[in-house]
Design an enzyme around this catalytic site. Structure first.
Site, PDB file in Angstrom:
ATOM      1  N   GLN A  39      -0.007   8.480  -9.474  1.00 21.13           N
ATOM      2  CA  GLN A  39       1.278   9.161  -9.570  1.00 21.13           C
ATOM      3  C   GLN A  39       1.459   9.789 -10.949  1.00 21.13           C
ATOM      4  OE1 GLN A  39       4.132   5.942  -8.951  1.00 21.13           O
ATOM      5  NE2 GLN A  39       2.769   4.593 -10.092  1.00 21.13           N
ATOM      6  N   ASP A 114       1.504  -4.622  -8.449  1.00 21.49           N
ATOM      7  CA  ASP A 114       1.628  -3.177  -8.625  1.00 21.49           C
ATOM      8  C   ASP A 114       0.259  -2.552  -8.478  1.00 21.49           C
ATOM      9  OD1 ASP A 114       4.136  -1.403 -10.019  1.00 21.49           O
ATOM     10  OD2 ASP A 114       2.160  -0.451  -9.917  1.00 21.49           O
ATOM     11  N   ASP A 146      -2.661  -2.845  -3.976  1.00 25.81           N
ATOM     12  CA  ASP A 146      -1.730  -2.231  -3.042  1.00 25.81           C
ATOM     13  C   ASP A 146      -0.861  -3.326  -2.425  1.00 25.81           C
ATOM     14  OD1 ASP A 146      -0.763  -1.330  -0.371  1.00 25.81           O
ATOM     15  OD2 ASP A 146      -1.806   0.512  -0.931  1.00 25.81           O
ATOM     16  N   ASP A 167      10.883  -3.818  -5.244  1.00 28.42           N
ATOM     17  CA  ASP A 167      11.413  -2.853  -6.211  1.00 28.42           C
ATOM     18  C   ASP A 167      10.464  -1.664  -6.289  1.00 28.42           C
ATOM     19  OD1 ASP A 167      13.090  -1.744  -8.072  1.00 28.42           O
ATOM     20  OD2 ASP A 167      12.287  -2.876  -9.768  1.00 28.42           O
TER      21      ASP A 167
END
Length: 291
Positions: A39, A114, A146, A167
């Protein structure tokens, strides 16, 4: 959906709010503007909101008001369970949810999951105001995987938790986070929870994205016997953030403000926003389009 971006003259961050709504935020300083394997990561200092983390153009939290979001995310589930010992956080992010969890004296272990190791390294270096070095707490176990794979593997091993905190990025955000809101994952989390366990899901904006929010709510409702919705206004988001709290036993709506305050006090938890009265208010708010 287009991502947010940084433009110059003057230096501004364009924050995505909804498909046809954007907000311009003046930027004082840029710390990170990089793409990891998974990302785009943007860490900046905003003129009005202090340090802030953006992932794929969507604001995750800002320094001046992140405590409103993270306290509202973490404490209703923790207090509902009472004295949680094992906590799982799916989506480590800024480490601020972790900061709130490790405040509890009852917690013996907290596992953070994460997929993006590079992101967390940036967070540890540039967002200490958010995590307060909570990563160094000896009760913390960091896993880089993942979340879907982690849940699937953990169901196989039979490992149990008292609280699971999702979250992740919004269900209408990146593809990385969106797939974690599936029936299989939620069912897996249900089986991972102890008999009095609780799952808390941040589910974006029920007002701006009612369809996507509704899909998450319906999925959780399909699996859990008790599901409660609540929301809280986060100034830097420019909207009310919606949460879905699912439990196996205790109904969070029935917790009195005195019980909430006593649970926080017994566990040595100090907060800036959340307390017994706020808990009762949150439980009464519900969500847009579903109340």
């Amino acid at each position: 959906m287009s991502n947010g971006y940084v433009i110059h003259n003057p230096l501004q961050c364009v924050q995505y709010i909804a498909p046809h709504t954007w907000v311009y935020m003046s930027v004082r300083r840029i710390f990170v503007n990089e793409r990891t394997k998974y990302q785009h990561v943007l860490i900046v200092e905003l003129e009005d909101f202090g340090k802030a983390l953006f992932l794929d153009g969507i604001l995750q939290s800002a320094q001046v008001d992140e405590y409103i979001y993270h306290e509202s995310l973490v404490h209703p589930a923790m207090v509902t369970v009472g004295n949680p010992e094992r906590v799982l956080i799916l989506g480590t992010g800024e480490g601020a949810a972790l900061r709130e969890v490790v405040k509890y004296s009852s917690v013996k272990e907290v596992v953070t999951v994460d997929i993006d190791y590079e992101l967390i390294n940036y967070v540890k270096e540039y967002l200490k105001e958010f995590h307060n070095d909570s990563f160094k707490d000896p009760r913390v176990k960091e896993i880089y995987q993942d979340a879907v794979d982690y849940v699937r593997n953990t169901v196989t091993t039979g490992e149990k938790f008292d609280v699971v905190i999702m979250d992740l990025t919004d269900p209408y955000g990146s593809e990385i986070g969106a797939k974690v809101y599936s029936v299989d994952v939620i069912r897996g989390i249900y089986s991972m929870l102890n008999d009095n366990g609780a799952l808390i899901v941040q589910a974006g904006s029920s007002f701006l994205f009612p369809r996507e929010y509704g899909l998450v709510y319906d999925t959780v409702k399909l699996i859990f016997p008790l599901v409660t919705e609540y929301q809280v206004w986060v100034p830097s988001f420019m909207y009310s953030e919606s949460f879905i709290l699912a439990t196996k036993g205790v109904n969070p709506i029935k917790l009195s403000s005195d019980i909430v305050d006593a649970t926080l006090r017994i566990n040595g938890v100090k907060t800036r926003f959340y307390n017994g009265k706020v808990h009762s208010a949150l439980m009464a708010l519900g969500s847009y389009n579903r109340t």
